[in-house]
Each structure stands twice: as structure tokens, then as C-alpha cells.
Enzyme design. Structure first.
Site, PDB file in Angstrom:
ATOM      1  CG  ASN A 111      -1.935  -1.171   1.119  1.00 31.75           C
ATOM      2  OD1 ASN A 111      -2.053  -1.810   0.073  1.00 31.75           O
ATOM      3  ND2 ASN A 111      -2.623  -1.454   2.216  1.00 31.75           N
ATOM      4  CG  HIS A 157     -21.363  36.510 -30.126  1.00 27.17           C
ATOM      5  ND1 HIS A 157     -22.209  36.053 -29.148  1.00 27.17           N
ATOM      6  CD2 HIS A 157     -20.914  37.723 -29.692  1.00 27.17           C
ATOM      7  CE1 HIS A 157     -22.294  36.953 -28.169  1.00 27.17           C
ATOM      8  NE2 HIS A 157     -21.499  37.966 -28.476  1.00 27.17           N
ATOM      9  CB  SER A 278     -10.239  12.319 -49.034  1.00 26.79           C
ATOM     10  OG  SER A 278     -11.264  11.507 -49.569  1.00 26.79           O
ATOM     11  CE  LYS A 284     -12.157  16.330 -47.502  1.00 24.57           C
ATOM     12  NZ  LYS A 284     -12.849  17.276 -46.647  1.00 24.57           N
ATOM     13  CG  ASN A 286      -9.293  15.842 -44.749  1.00 28.60           C
ATOM     14  OD1 ASN A 286      -9.921  16.776 -45.262  1.00 28.60           O
ATOM     15  ND2 ASN A 286      -9.487  14.580 -45.096  1.00 28.60           N
ATOM     16  CD  GLU A 291     -10.209  16.788 -38.794  1.00 27.56           C
ATOM     17  OE1 GLU A 291     -11.325  16.270 -38.865  1.00 27.56           O
ATOM     18  OE2 GLU A 291      -9.368  16.715 -39.710  1.00 27.56           O
ATOM     19  CE1 TYR A 318      -4.447   0.129  -3.012  1.00 29.32           C
ATOM     20  CE2 TYR A 318      -5.402  -1.911  -2.190  1.00 29.32           C
ATOM     21  CZ  TYR A 318      -4.901  -1.158  -3.233  1.00 29.32           C
ATOM     22  OH  TYR A 318      -4.849  -1.687  -4.497  1.00 29.32           O
ATOM     23  CE  LYS A 326      -1.126   1.237 -10.192  1.00 29.52           C
ATOM     24  NZ  LYS A 326      -1.990   1.497  -9.017  1.00 29.52           N
TER      25      LYS A 326
HETATM   26  N1  ARG Z   1      -1.687  -3.566  -7.541  1.00 32.16           N
HETATM   27  C1  ARG Z   1      -2.120  -2.777  -6.423  1.00 32.16           C
HETATM   28  C2  ARG Z   1      -2.558  -1.382  -6.876  1.00 32.16           C
HETATM   29  O1  ARG Z   1      -2.211  -0.996  -7.946  1.00 32.16           O
HETATM   30  C3  ARG Z   1      -1.027  -2.652  -5.442  1.00 32.16           C
HETATM   31  C4  ARG Z   1      -1.481  -2.508  -4.027  1.00 32.16           C
HETATM   32  C5  ARG Z   1      -2.138  -3.708  -3.590  1.00 32.16           C
HETATM   33  N2  ARG Z   1      -2.326  -3.745  -2.183  1.00 32.16           N
HETATM   34  C6  ARG Z   1      -3.103  -4.661  -1.653  1.00 32.16           C
HETATM   35  N3  ARG Z   1      -3.197  -4.655  -0.402  1.00 32.16           N
HETATM   36  N4  ARG Z   1      -3.749  -5.501  -2.379  1.00 32.16           N
HETATM   37  O2  ARG Z   1      -3.271  -0.691  -6.196  1.00 32.16           O
END
Ligand code: ARG
Length: 459
Positions: A111, A157, A278, A284, A286, A291, A318, A326
Site C-alpha cells: 500500500n 460569437h 481522402s 482534400k 485534412n 482534429e 487502501y 493508474k
Molecule cells: N496492484 C495494487 C494497486 O495498484 C497494489 C497494491 C495492492 N495492495 C493490496 N493490499 N492488495 O493498487
């Protein structure tokens, strides 16, 4: 029987699908260098505190070097059976050095480990983004300086409002990106505290030195509260807020480039290397890059929504939900970095069609406010002047002429205070040059601003 590092109290193995579903290696493998750096610091601190022996430390540091090399050479492949980057690295280390590897996790939990790795990784990526923002600003300032005198229509506008200089317009984005830079920098400062030593949630029974680990990893301080340290993902929310706002600036800029490149505007051309054609329409060209960058904003803002919703209502400390933190920010960062890179590479090749811009700047009665200002200078109250110029515009529309083409008789017929000199003096160049004060669109101001930015970049 379970073969997991945590399997002691388990009697049955993990369900095969759960094993894959639970794993995060496909996302967190990219934090391997940060995970190893964190372990080096942790082991060094444990040794300094007399918790690990010097011999173990030597084995651990050498072993970690080897693991790092094996990862970089592609020799070591992570397995989902070991769930995440942390346990893959620890397991490999233990395979290489034996018991010393098993001691590394003393006074540590995944954690505090994952919190530390994520902060370290995002700190680096944030620094990279900030470099890209600065670079893009530099490109824009150079372009703005070149176009300090290029007159184009300014819009409100999306209707022609008043003439502005292209340089001034570009510098508006330099301002926006400077706030983006400041937001990242600010979030980075707040993020730069070290969770290590918080262990699972409550701290550890070992006499650790959290200040040392924090310092070894370049953090400003250890996080002050162990519960907060392992459950805080504010930094992801803040970084994604900054990323979202930056991507929205890029999307507004994109939209303008797309409009400007259309045949109807005809203001700019973008280099071939950043456009596509295109498959059916041979004529064209583009503006795909603006975009796409415009489109990326949706995805980056989506990442912000994702982390906000993941964190909402989570109890301390946690929770596995947080493993979802992530993927979204890595994706958002990869894409924002790509957007900034493409813009930084593409914009030096932007060709402004100065003649078209000039022509458009003078159309749509863009000088009307300046005519009203001229009347005010001759003593006419602004509201009356507004009325007089409004009537003049109506006259010009009827006669299909421009304000500066109004004959003497027409001026006098509208109002005796409206003179031929006033209408004759109207030009887009005079309009922009007259707005010569701090923040104004005059070429002189644009040059001053560019010089200020260049000085700032070099300081
Ligand atoms: N893979 C977990 C995460 O990305 C790591 C931490 C996991 N901790 C646990 N007590 N399961 O959050």
C-alpha cells in the site's frame, strides 16, 4: 494450497479468471524503475537503522540491479500470477538472492509501496509534460513575433468583431499554457511527499527513519499521516485536472486551426507532414492532427471523471478500487504528451495567408468601434456615437460599400458630426496600432510581450 506470496492462510488456489482480472501488471509494469528505486531507498534506510544487515543490503542492491537489467533487456517477463509489478520484482529478487530478498518487505506494505511508486512515476512524467508545454510556448512566441503585424479579424460569437494581430491571438494561447504549466508545477509540489513507512495503514513497529527514505527518493518530506498516505490519490485528481484544462486549451486551439484552414476562411495552411488526404476526394487535405488533438480532450477529461468516481465514497485506507487509478492517468498523460509534441512539431510549419487574413480583417465593418471612438474624441457621447455608426453601417450595407468608402454627403446626411476625415482614417492597421496599451493587440505590444516571454524562458 495457494502459491501466492500472501498464500499462507489460503487453502484453495485463485480462480483462473480472477487471477487475470485481478492483475495489474499490464498497467503498472511501466513503474518498474520507480519500484526498484523505492526498494533501494527502503533497504538503505532499514540498514542504517540496524533493521537489515550490511550483507543483506549488499545482496539486495546487487540483486535489484540485476532485476532491473533483466527487465530492460526483456529477459524478465512479468506474470499475472504475481499480480503486480511489486510482487514480480520481489519474487525475482528472492529467486536470485534468497532470504535477503524476503527481508526487503520488512516494515513495508504494497500500500505504501504503490503510493510511492505512482508518485515517483507521475512526478517524472509531469516534469516531461512541463518541458513540452514550455517548448510549445517557445514555438508560439516565435510565431507570434513573426506575425506581430499580421492583421486578422478578431471574433466574438464567431462573428467579425474587431481587427487583431495574429501575434496577439497566438500569445493568448501562450498565456493559457503558462497557467497550465503553473497548475502542474503546483500539483507537483503538493504531491512530492513520501508515503513509504506508512506500511499497510498504521505505520510499523520497526524503528524506521521516514525522513531518510523521503530524502533518498527526492521527496520534500514524508507524508504526515500514515492513513492519509496510503489512501490519498488527490495527486492523481489534481494532475488530471491540470491535464484536462490543458487538453481543453489545445482543443480550442485545434478548433481554430481547423476553421482557419477551411477554404471558407483560408487563413492558414498546415504542413503536409501533419495532414492527410481522402481516399475518394483527390482535392482534400485534412487537418487531422488538430482534429485528433481536439478529440483527445474528451478522453483526457474522461480520465479525470474516472478517478473522481473511483475515489468517491471510498473509506480509509487502501481499497482495491484504487488499483483503477493508474490506467486512466497513464493513458491521459501519454495522450497529452502526444498532443503537445504534435503541436510543438507542427506549428513551426504553419503558413499564414496574410493577404486573406488582411482582407477578412477589413470586412464585416470591423472598424465600426473605431469610428465610434473617433466621434467620441470629437465630443460626441459614446451612446450617440454608437447610434450614428450603427446608421452608417446600415447605409453601407444598403449601398454595398465599406465604412471608409462613405462619401461626404452620406456622412453628413446621417449626422453633421460625422466627417469625411473620420471615415477616411479607418484602416485595420490603424485599428490595431491604436490599441497600444498593456494587453492590447498593437504590434508594439505583441513585440513587447514576446520579448518578455523570451527573457522569461531564458532566465
Ligand atoms: N496492484 C495494487 C494497486 O495498484 C497494489 C497494491 C495492492 N495492495 C493490496 N493490499 N492488495 O493498487
Amino acid at each position: 494450497m495457494s502459491d501466492k506470496p500472501w498464500g499462507g492462510r489460503f487453502e484453495a488456489p485463485t480462480d483462473a479468471f480472477v487471477e487475470a482480472f485481478n492483475a495489474s501488471t499490464h498497467v503498472d509494469a511501466r513503474m518498474y524503475a520507480e519500484d526498484i528505486a523505492g526498494s533501494r531507498a527502503h533497504a538503505t534506510m532499514l540498514t542504517a537503522q540496524g533493521i537489515l544487515s550490511e550483507d543483506d543490503l549488499k545482496l539486495i542492491l546487487d540483486g535489484l540491479n540485476q532485476v532491473e537489467q533483466e527487465i530492460e533487456s526483456g529477459e524478465l517477463e512479468f506474470t499475472i500470477a504475481l499480480e503486480d509489478v511489486h510482487m514480480n520484482i520481489e519474487k525475482r529478487l528472492t529467486d536470485i538472492i534468497g532470504d535477503a530478498g524476503k527481508r526487503l518487505h520488512t516494515a513495508r506494505s504494497r500500500n505504501d509501496q504503490v503510493g510511492t511508486d505512482t508518485r515517483l512515476y507521475l512526478r517524472k512524467r509531469t516534469d516531461d509534460l512541463m518541458v513540452r508545454i514550455k517548448h510549445l510556448q517557445g514555438v508560439l512566441v516565435k510565431l507570434a513575433d513573426e506575425h506581430a503585424e499580421t492583421v486578422m479579424p478578431g471574433f466574438t460569437h464567431l462573428q467579425t468583431a474587431q481587427p487583431v494581430t495574429l501575434g496577439h491571438h497566438l500569445l493568448a494561447y501562450v498565456e493559457m499554457f503558462s497557467r497550465d504549466y503553473a497548475r502542474f508545477s503546483d500539483a507537483r509540489t503538493r504531491m512530492n511527499q513520501c508515503p513509504l513507512g506508512s506500511a499497510a495503514l498504521a505505520g510499523t513497529t520497526f524503528p524506521i527513519n521516514r525522513e531518510q527514505t523521503a530524502e533518498l527518493l527526492g521527496f520534500d518530506a514524508p507524508c504526515a499521516n500514515s492513513l492519509d498516505a496510503v489512501s490519498d490519490r488527490d495527486f492523481i485528481m489534481e494532475l488530471l485536472s491540470a491535464a484536462s484544462i490543458c487538453s481543453i486549451h489545445l482543443s480550442r486551439f485545434s478548433e481554430e486551426l481547423i476553421l482557419w484552414m477551411s477554404a471558407q476562411f483560408g487563413f492558414i495552411d498546415l504542413p503536409d507532414a501533419f495532414c492527410t488526404g481522402s481516399s475518394i476526394m483527390p482535392q482534400k487535405k485534412n487537418p487531422d492532427m488538430p482534429e485528433l488533438v481536439r478529440g483527445k480532450a474528451g478522453r483526457i477529461v474522461g480520465a479525470l471523471m474516472s478517478i473522481l468516481m473511483t475515489m468517491k465514497s471510498l473509506p480509509l485506507a487502501y481499497n482495491k478500487d484504487m488499483q483503477e487509478d493508474k490506467e486512466a492517468i497513464f493513458d491521459a498523460y501519454d495522450n497529452l504528451e502526444g498532443c503537445l509534441r504534435v503541436f510543438g512539431d507542427m506549428l513551426p510549419g504553419l503558413k499564414a495567408n496574410i493577404a486573406n487574413m488582411h482582407k477578412a480583417a477589413g470586412s464585416g465593418f470591423s472598424t465600426a468601434t473605431d469610428l465610434a471612438d473617433a466621434l467620441v474624441r470629437a465630443g460626441v457621447p459614446f451612446r450617440d456615437a454608437h447610434e450614428i455608426v450603427g446608421k452608417s453601417v446600415a447605409h453601407c450595407i444598403k449601398e454595398n460599400i465599406e465604412l471608409h468608402e462613405m462619401p461626404h454627403a452620406a456622412c453628413q446626411a446621417i449626422d453633421l458630426r460625422l466627417t469625411l476625415d473620420m471615415v477616411k482614417a479607418l484602416s485595420v492597421e490603424t485599428c490595431v496600432a491604436a490599441r497600444n496599451h498593456t494587453g492590447g493587440t498593437a504590434p508594439e505590444q505583441v513585440r513587447l510581450q514576446c520579448a518578455k516571454w523570451i527573457k522569461q524562458f531564458n532566465d
